[in-house]
Design a protein around this motif. Structure first.
Motif, mmCIF file in Angstrom:
data_model
loop_
_atom_site.group_PDB
_atom_site.id
_atom_site.type_symbol
_atom_site.label_atom_id
_atom_site.label_comp_id
_atom_site.label_asym_id
_atom_site.label_seq_id
_atom_site.Cartn_x
_atom_site.Cartn_y
_atom_site.Cartn_z
ATOM 1 N N GLY A 141 -23.459 17.270 -27.715
ATOM 2 C CA GLY A 141 -24.665 17.891 -28.248
ATOM 3 C C GLY A 141 -24.758 19.379 -28.016
ATOM 4 N N ARG A 142 -23.968 19.912 -27.104
ATOM 5 C CA ARG A 142 -23.982 21.349 -26.864
ATOM 6 C C ARG A 142 -23.197 22.071 -27.940
ATOM 7 N NH1 ARG A 142 -21.796 22.104 -20.955
ATOM 8 N NH2 ARG A 142 -20.214 20.683 -21.829
ATOM 9 N N MET A 143 -23.258 23.394 -27.920
ATOM 10 C CA MET A 143 -22.585 24.220 -28.910
ATOM 11 C C MET A 143 -21.415 24.947 -28.254
ATOM 12 S SD MET A 143 -24.379 23.486 -31.531
ATOM 13 C CE MET A 143 -23.785 24.658 -32.751
ATOM 14 N N ARG A 144 -20.282 24.919 -28.938
ATOM 15 C CA ARG A 144 -19.090 25.604 -28.443
ATOM 16 C C ARG A 144 -18.992 26.983 -29.103
ATOM 17 N NH1 ARG A 144 -14.473 23.544 -26.371
ATOM 18 N NH2 ARG A 144 -14.973 21.462 -27.179
ATOM 19 N N PRO A 145 -18.964 28.061 -28.311
ATOM 20 C CA PRO A 145 -18.870 29.400 -28.904
ATOM 21 C C PRO A 145 -17.447 29.709 -29.338
ATOM 22 C CG PRO A 145 -18.965 29.574 -26.517
ATOM 23 C CD PRO A 145 -19.129 28.110 -26.845
ATOM 24 N N LEU A 146 -17.301 30.252 -30.539
ATOM 25 C CA LEU A 146 -16.012 30.674 -31.055
ATOM 26 C C LEU A 146 -16.069 32.145 -31.425
ATOM 27 C CD1 LEU A 146 -14.948 27.714 -33.389
ATOM 28 C CD2 LEU A 146 -14.286 28.129 -31.024
ATOM 29 N N ALA A 147 -14.928 32.802 -31.316
ATOM 30 C CA ALA A 147 -14.804 34.215 -31.677
ATOM 31 C C ALA A 147 -13.876 34.323 -32.880
ATOM 32 C CB ALA A 147 -14.272 35.035 -30.511
ATOM 33 N N ILE A 148 -14.423 34.678 -34.038
ATOM 34 C CA ILE A 148 -13.651 34.776 -35.270
ATOM 35 C C ILE A 148 -13.185 36.223 -35.428
ATOM 36 C CG2 ILE A 148 -13.615 34.339 -37.735
ATOM 37 C CD1 ILE A 148 -14.082 31.876 -36.013
ATOM 38 N N ALA A 149 -11.880 36.442 -35.305
ATOM 39 C CA ALA A 149 -11.330 37.796 -35.411
ATOM 40 C C ALA A 149 -11.203 38.201 -36.872
ATOM 41 C CB ALA A 149 -9.974 37.863 -34.717
ATOM 42 N N ALA A 150 -11.134 39.497 -37.092
ATOM 43 C CA ALA A 150 -10.899 40.009 -38.438
ATOM 44 C C ALA A 150 -9.496 39.617 -38.895
ATOM 45 C CB ALA A 150 -11.068 41.525 -38.471
ATOM 46 N N LEU A 151 -9.306 39.535 -40.214
ATOM 47 C CA LEU A 151 -8.036 39.055 -40.749
ATOM 48 C C LEU A 151 -6.876 39.931 -40.307
ATOM 49 C CD1 LEU A 151 -6.730 36.944 -42.676
ATOM 50 C CD2 LEU A 151 -6.868 38.694 -44.445
ATOM 51 N N GLU A 152 -7.043 41.226 -40.322
ATOM 52 C CA GLU A 152 -5.961 42.115 -39.909
ATOM 53 C C GLU A 152 -5.604 41.900 -38.445
ATOM 54 O OE1 GLU A 152 -5.169 46.222 -41.945
ATOM 55 O OE2 GLU A 152 -6.399 46.535 -40.153
ATOM 56 N N ASP A 153 -6.600 41.651 -37.617
ATOM 57 C CA ASP A 153 -6.326 41.354 -36.207
ATOM 58 C C ASP A 153 -5.597 40.028 -36.055
ATOM 59 O OD1 ASP A 153 -7.633 43.708 -35.547
ATOM 60 O OD2 ASP A 153 -9.572 42.715 -35.334
ATOM 61 N N LYS A 154 -5.938 39.050 -36.890
ATOM 62 C CA LYS A 154 -5.218 37.775 -36.850
ATOM 63 C C LYS A 154 -3.739 37.972 -37.174
ATOM 64 C CE LYS A 154 -9.138 34.870 -38.256
ATOM 65 N NZ LYS A 154 -9.653 33.941 -39.297
ATOM 66 N N ILE A 155 -3.447 38.838 -38.131
ATOM 67 C CA ILE A 155 -2.054 39.082 -38.510
ATOM 68 C C ILE A 155 -1.278 39.674 -37.342
ATOM 69 C CG2 ILE A 155 -0.561 40.375 -40.064
ATOM 70 C CD1 ILE A 155 -2.763 40.230 -42.161
ATOM 71 N N VAL A 156 -1.838 40.696 -36.718
ATOM 72 C CA VAL A 156 -1.144 41.346 -35.609
ATOM 73 C C VAL A 156 -1.012 40.396 -34.426
ATOM 74 C CG1 VAL A 156 -1.105 43.369 -34.118
ATOM 75 C CG2 VAL A 156 -2.079 43.545 -36.408
ATOM 76 N N GLN A 157 -2.070 39.644 -34.148
ATOM 77 C CA GLN A 157 -2.011 38.698 -33.036
ATOM 78 C C GLN A 157 -0.977 37.610 -33.284
ATOM 79 O OE1 GLN A 157 -5.888 37.159 -32.049
ATOM 80 N NE2 GLN A 157 -6.787 39.182 -31.787
ATOM 81 N N SER A 158 -0.909 37.116 -34.506
ATOM 82 C CA SER A 158 0.069 36.065 -34.821
ATOM 83 C C SER A 158 1.489 36.582 -34.700
ATOM 84 C CB SER A 158 -0.193 35.528 -36.229
ATOM 85 O OG SER A 158 0.732 34.534 -36.575
#
Length: 509
Positions: A141-158
């Motif tokens: 029942g609780r909420m899980r916090p997520l951090a959605i990165a910008a697409l360009e940051d996802k590319i570099v991180q991947s």
């Protein structure tokens, strides 16, 4: 050229070069093969993928040769080819970050965008954007916090994660399964089942780290990374991602703790953190402190440890709490238990006049001490009731939204949902839960179809036909754990020769 010359294979026609008035180096005949690094480049259609793979293979070989060496030059592997490959692996329908850019938006003019991103990364001008905060409901029942990165940051991180994975996959221990290439949750479940069934396990410690992704010490994390990564540019990128912060309701929050659950690089950093905090320490404790058999299985921040002796389990739990406290972590008091569990637990408890052994949850399944038809011990795994109930609630809400869609459209969507549930939960000994899930989904569908108008004349016979036509049948899709484990882990770990160290649930390293 006469007839003999045409038929004689020893005669090879050579094309004369153009501009014969000038000195020429050679005629237009086939050149000899190039030597050295030029021979490592591929010439098939996906040359960029092959180049990235070959470069990472060399990194893996270097990491395997020198387990204690530091890599001082890695950023050159984050090239345009690696960025393009990282972009192709991202989900097309993923939500956008704070800039709102989606995969399809970035795909327009991709090459120029990647060239510019590559230039900014290597010149130091790249600046990650803050992550967008969102919440998803949890089973309790609780909420899980997520951090959605910008697409360009996802590319570099991947792209960076691919390089780092080539190194750390040579270091990670065998009983670590979470967020690793070639390993899945079912591999961890198989390892746990085989370890409990085949090793001398009488007690199980089911542990969970409280708010792990939000409690990670960033200072310790960077120190752990620097133990293996000596390229200051890679370390600087990781620091930038950790300090980028989270944007929620227009307010930017930057914390000294946490890794931002939901980002592409976060799972790898979490594994690096737990590798030094837990894995190496637990493996050493097993070799030096345990007086009996001991198995370990970890998937992300959830892990199970099996012991032959209860005293070992209690000493390990006390030492583990002290160990985690040194690195800003703690165990969840409600999700951490040492219980009597194993092949002989039920018989021992029956002799003492106690009830059946307690159950524990791991990776979506409730593990139960059961028996076969012949009375032998069998580890039963059933889908957690709260997980099934939460999934049925999601289906109910979505069916109401799709109430007035055509029946074939509803059927195709439900087929995908039920198939997805079965693909994970259809393990041996879990047939009853699968049948119950399909039955309840069919009931929810019938209820929606009857509510589409004021007339409740939708017959049950038609609902049965729709169920048979669209919903997959409940059946076991996964092999028995010992059969699959024998294929994926054909050898023992290097230190498995010691009786109290032998680990069925680790795999070969």
């Amino acid at each position: 050229m006469n007839g003999r010359e045409k038929s004689d294979p020893a005669v090879v026609a050579v094309k004369l070069p153009n501009k014969t008035g000038r000195p020429v180096a050679e005629a237009a005949e086939r050149r000899a093969g190039a030597k050295g690094n030029a021979g490592q480049q591929s010439t098939h259609r996906a040359q960029n993928r092959e180049r990235v793979s070959q470069a990472l293979d060399r990194v893996r070989q270097a990491a395997r040769r020198g387990r204690e060496e530091r890599f001082t030059a890695l950023l050159h592997h984050v090239n345009v080819d690696a960025l393009r490959l990282a972009f192709d692996t991202l989900r097309r329908d993923a939500a956008g970050g704070v800039d709102g850019v989606t995969w399809s938006d970035y795909d327009e003019g991709l090459e120029s965008r990647l060239q510019d991103l590559h230039r900014r990364i290597h010149s130091g001008a790249y600046r990650p954007r803050p992550a967008r905060r969102t919440y998803i409901p949890k089973v309790d029942g609780r909420m899980r916090p997520l951090a959605i990165a910008a697409l360009e940051d996802k590319i570099v991180q991947s792209a960076t994660a691919n390089v780092l994975n080539a190194i750390y996959e040579m270091d990670f221990v065998g009983f670590s399964y979470g967020f690793r290439p070639g390993r899945s949750a079912h591999d961890a479940l198989d390892a746990l089942a085989v370890g409990i069934s085949r090793c001398k396990v009488n007690y199980v410690l089911d542990a969970d780290i409280r708010s792990f992704f939000d409690s990670v010490s960033q200072d310790w994390l960077v120190r752990f990374v620097e133990h293996r990564i000596g390229d200051p540019r890679i370390v600087r990128l990781i620091r930038k991602w950790l300090k980028a912060g989270v944007l929620e309701d227009g307010v930017l929050t930057v914390s000294e703790q946490g890794t931002g659950q939901g980002s592409v690089i976060s799972p790898l950093l979490a594994n690096v953190y737990l590798h030094y905090v837990f894995d190496l320490w637990a493996a050493r404790w097993r070799r030096r402190e345990a007086t009996g058999s001991m198995i370990i299985v970890r998937y992300a921040d959830d892990f199970c440890v099996g012991f032959e002796h209860e005293a070992d389990g209690r000493r390990f739990l006390d030492a583990l709490q002290e160990r985690l406290g040194k690195f800003a972590l703690s165990l969840h008091p409600e999700k951490t238990r040492l219980i009597e569990f194993g092949p002989y637990a039920a018989a021992r408890r029956a002799r003492r006049g106690q009830r059946k052994p307690a159950t524990f949850n791991f990776l979506g399944f409730t593990h139960i001490c059961g028996t076969t038809r012949t009375g032998r011990f069998s580890l039963h795994r059933h889908t957690r009731r709260d997980r099934m109930r939460a999934k049925l609630c999601e289906i109910k809400v979505e069916l109401r939204r799709r109430m007035h869609d055509a029946i074939p459209d509803q059927g195709r969507w439900l087929r995908q949902v039920v198939n997805g549930f079965f693909n994970y939960h259809a393990v041996p000994t879990n047939f009853a839960a699968l049948a119950a899930f399909q039955y309840h989904v069919a009931g929810l569908w019938l209820r929606v179809l009857r509510r589409r108008s004021q007339r409740r004349d939708f017959p049950w016979a038609r609902a049965v036909r729709l169920r048979a036509a669209w919903l997959p049948r409940a059946q076991i899709r996964h092999p028995w754990p010992d059969a699959r484990f024998a294929v994926t882990h054909p050898r023992w770990e290097p230190d498995a020769g010691k009786p109290h160290v032998r680990l069925c649930a680790g795999g070969a390293q």
